[in-house]
Design a protein around this motif. Sequence first.
Motif, PDB file in Angstrom:
ATOM      1  N   LYS A  14      43.138  47.395  50.996  1.00  0.00           N
ATOM      2  CA  LYS A  14      41.843  47.579  50.612  1.00  0.00           C
ATOM      3  C   LYS A  14      41.739  47.315  49.131  1.00  0.00           C
ATOM      4  O   LYS A  14      42.735  48.038  48.608  1.00  0.00           O
ATOM      5  CB  LYS A  14      41.183  48.975  50.790  1.00  0.00           C
ATOM      6  N   LEU A  15      41.254  46.124  48.692  1.00  0.00           N
ATOM      7  CA  LEU A  15      41.319  45.761  47.431  1.00  0.00           C
ATOM      8  C   LEU A  15      39.851  45.920  46.609  1.00  0.00           C
ATOM      9  O   LEU A  15      38.722  45.603  47.166  1.00  0.00           O
ATOM     10  CB  LEU A  15      41.943  44.244  47.135  1.00  0.00           C
ATOM     11  N   GLU A  16      39.913  45.897  45.311  1.00  0.00           N
ATOM     12  CA  GLU A  16      38.732  45.951  44.582  1.00  0.00           C
ATOM     13  C   GLU A  16      38.211  44.264  44.447  1.00  0.00           C
ATOM     14  O   GLU A  16      39.015  43.314  44.620  1.00  0.00           O
ATOM     15  CB  GLU A  16      39.022  46.021  43.125  1.00  0.00           C
ATOM     16  N   GLY A  17      36.821  44.250  44.495  1.00  0.00           N
ATOM     17  CA  GLY A  17      36.487  42.756  44.086  1.00  0.00           C
ATOM     18  C   GLY A  17      35.746  42.172  45.229  1.00  0.00           C
ATOM     19  O   GLY A  17      35.821  40.931  45.238  1.00  0.00           O
ATOM     20  N   GLU A  18      35.172  42.884  46.238  1.00  0.00           N
ATOM     21  CA  GLU A  18      34.371  42.060  47.440  1.00  0.00           C
ATOM     22  C   GLU A  18      33.407  41.342  47.019  1.00  0.00           C
ATOM     23  O   GLU A  18      32.512  41.937  45.869  1.00  0.00           O
ATOM     24  CB  GLU A  18      34.208  43.214  48.454  1.00  0.00           C
ATOM     25  N   THR A 267      35.964  36.287  44.943  1.00  0.00           N
ATOM     26  CA  THR A 267      36.296  37.585  44.969  1.00  0.00           C
ATOM     27  C   THR A 267      37.447  37.878  44.029  1.00  0.00           C
ATOM     28  O   THR A 267      37.867  37.166  43.267  1.00  0.00           O
ATOM     29  CB  THR A 267      36.766  38.032  46.533  1.00  0.00           C
ATOM     30  N   SER A 269      39.347  41.329  41.450  1.00  0.00           N
ATOM     31  CA  SER A 269      39.068  42.281  40.399  1.00  0.00           C
ATOM     32  C   SER A 269      38.688  41.749  39.122  1.00  0.00           C
ATOM     33  O   SER A 269      37.810  42.109  38.303  1.00  0.00           O
ATOM     34  CB  SER A 269      40.160  43.239  40.072  1.00  0.00           C
ATOM     35  N   ARG A 274      30.979  37.731  41.733  1.00  0.00           N
ATOM     36  CA  ARG A 274      31.440  38.057  43.003  1.00  0.00           C
ATOM     37  C   ARG A 274      30.206  37.568  43.998  1.00  0.00           C
ATOM     38  O   ARG A 274      29.364  38.595  44.264  1.00  0.00           O
ATOM     39  CB  ARG A 274      31.946  39.306  43.280  1.00  0.00           C
ATOM     40  N   LYS A 359      41.036  54.300  49.411  1.00  0.00           N
ATOM     41  CA  LYS A 359      41.030  53.799  47.986  1.00  0.00           C
ATOM     42  C   LYS A 359      41.183  52.235  47.825  1.00  0.00           C
ATOM     43  O   LYS A 359      41.911  51.777  48.603  1.00  0.00           O
ATOM     44  CB  LYS A 359      42.347  54.645  46.821  1.00  0.00           C
ATOM     45  N   LYS A 360      40.386  51.603  46.864  1.00  0.00           N
ATOM     46  CA  LYS A 360      40.608  50.228  46.762  1.00  0.00           C
ATOM     47  C   LYS A 360      41.447  49.937  45.552  1.00  0.00           C
ATOM     48  O   LYS A 360      41.399  50.518  44.393  1.00  0.00           O
ATOM     49  CB  LYS A 360      39.193  49.502  46.529  1.00  0.00           C
ATOM     50  N   LYS A 362      43.800  47.581  42.702  1.00  0.00           N
ATOM     51  CA  LYS A 362      43.695  46.229  41.964  1.00  0.00           C
ATOM     52  C   LYS A 362      45.196  45.701  41.642  1.00  0.00           C
ATOM     53  O   LYS A 362      46.085  46.114  40.988  1.00  0.00           O
ATOM     54  CB  LYS A 362      43.162  46.664  40.467  1.00  0.00           C
TER      55      LYS A 362
END
Length: 447
Positions: A14-18, A267, A269, A274, A359-360, A362
């Motif tokens: 799970k990463l930031e920036g979808e 996509t 962070s 985005r 949690k996402k 970075k």
Amino acid sequence: MSKDIRIKRGLSLKLEGEAEKELVKAPRSKTYAIKPPDFHALVPKMVLKEGAKVLAGDELFFSKYTDELRFTSPVSGTLKEIKRGEKRKIMEVIIEADPEDTYRDFGKMDAASSDAEAVKQRVLESGCGAFINQRPYDIVADPKDTPKAIFISAVSTAPLAPDWGFILKDKVAAFQEGVDALKKLTPGKVHLAVDASSAQYLKDIKGVELHNVKGPHPAGNVGVQIHKIDPINQGDRVWTVNPEDVTIIGNLFLTGKFIADKTVAVTGSEATNRKYFSITIGAEVADIINKVDEDVRIISGNVLTGLKLAYDQHISFFSNEVTLIPEGNNYRAFGWLPFTYNNIHSNSRTSLSFLFPNKKFKPTTNLNGEERALVVTGEMEEVLPMDVYPMQLIKACMAGDIEKMENLGIYEVSPEDFALVEYVNTSKIEIQEVIRLGLDLMITEVG
């Protein structure tokens, strides 16, 4: 009736920036590029010289060893430059685009009612054969082969992967026509993988064997799906096609034109826009992202399998995603101490990230360690949902032992299947590159 595939081993990051579900038409690029290195093991032979005028769909080059395999221009314009690398290897074919495209007319054709050989020839002469990949080896398919099956994966499990349901929602007719064309290329089945979140129209596509896939990444990898549905043995050929590329093939039969439209999700962070962008294959990176600093990495693809791009380069042929993340230039003081830095993801529990499963994070490009010896930890097997011994296969590839590679399942894997193995492995070895070199050796020695 659909069949269920349940994947238990793996890891969903799970990463930031979808990317937001908003489609924007990108401005028309001044130049477009087709890059032969995007097609692994291809040796191109140019048909045209610099300065030649081309229509969208005109042949630019063909494969030296398979002359039926042709690669065509995505736009109309002038062949501006043929960029070469070491030993005059062709790296890019750059076309200066006209203000509007003029298309070569291949003629409309109803794929479902047409002869299989006529469908195959239309796919090849238009350049759409470039969209079809072959397993084993993960290379462009050889048109002389007859695949036992064709696989399409519309399941997105990779980090920040684009949503196929959103991308294809206005291309259903073209997708169905593309499936009808692909059915003519195999005596076997066309397999379509979906998941619970897939749009209903994908589940209603006719002429496919539908598979409901559930599980963490790499459940969306077509190689994992082939392994579960119809495993590859020595001598077998299986073809794969990306979902949006199916629509390009379909539009060829519906319109008679090679319409090289592509949807790319921006996509990551560090991305400020985005969104999903509608482009033409080979467009300039600068047309869909804002200027970035040197401490930002531009990746064509996702963070696990993508390739580094520069701001002034062109988007890769197969990319549906461009990811922007920070460069890993900042090294951590006492980074070897466990639980010192808890804002990064760690599969080996050297941070407290495991306490925050939703949690996402970075990510950066920092490897957080140097290359070291391979040790038996069992971590590889936890993220590779295939009946393969990953460490033993990696060592066989490093040793160039063909017999062991065959016995350990080299025909069933591709580098992307080992992306998570590379991510969780504490040795920090470039495992995808090792697998790629092993596959290249098999191509040379076995064919």
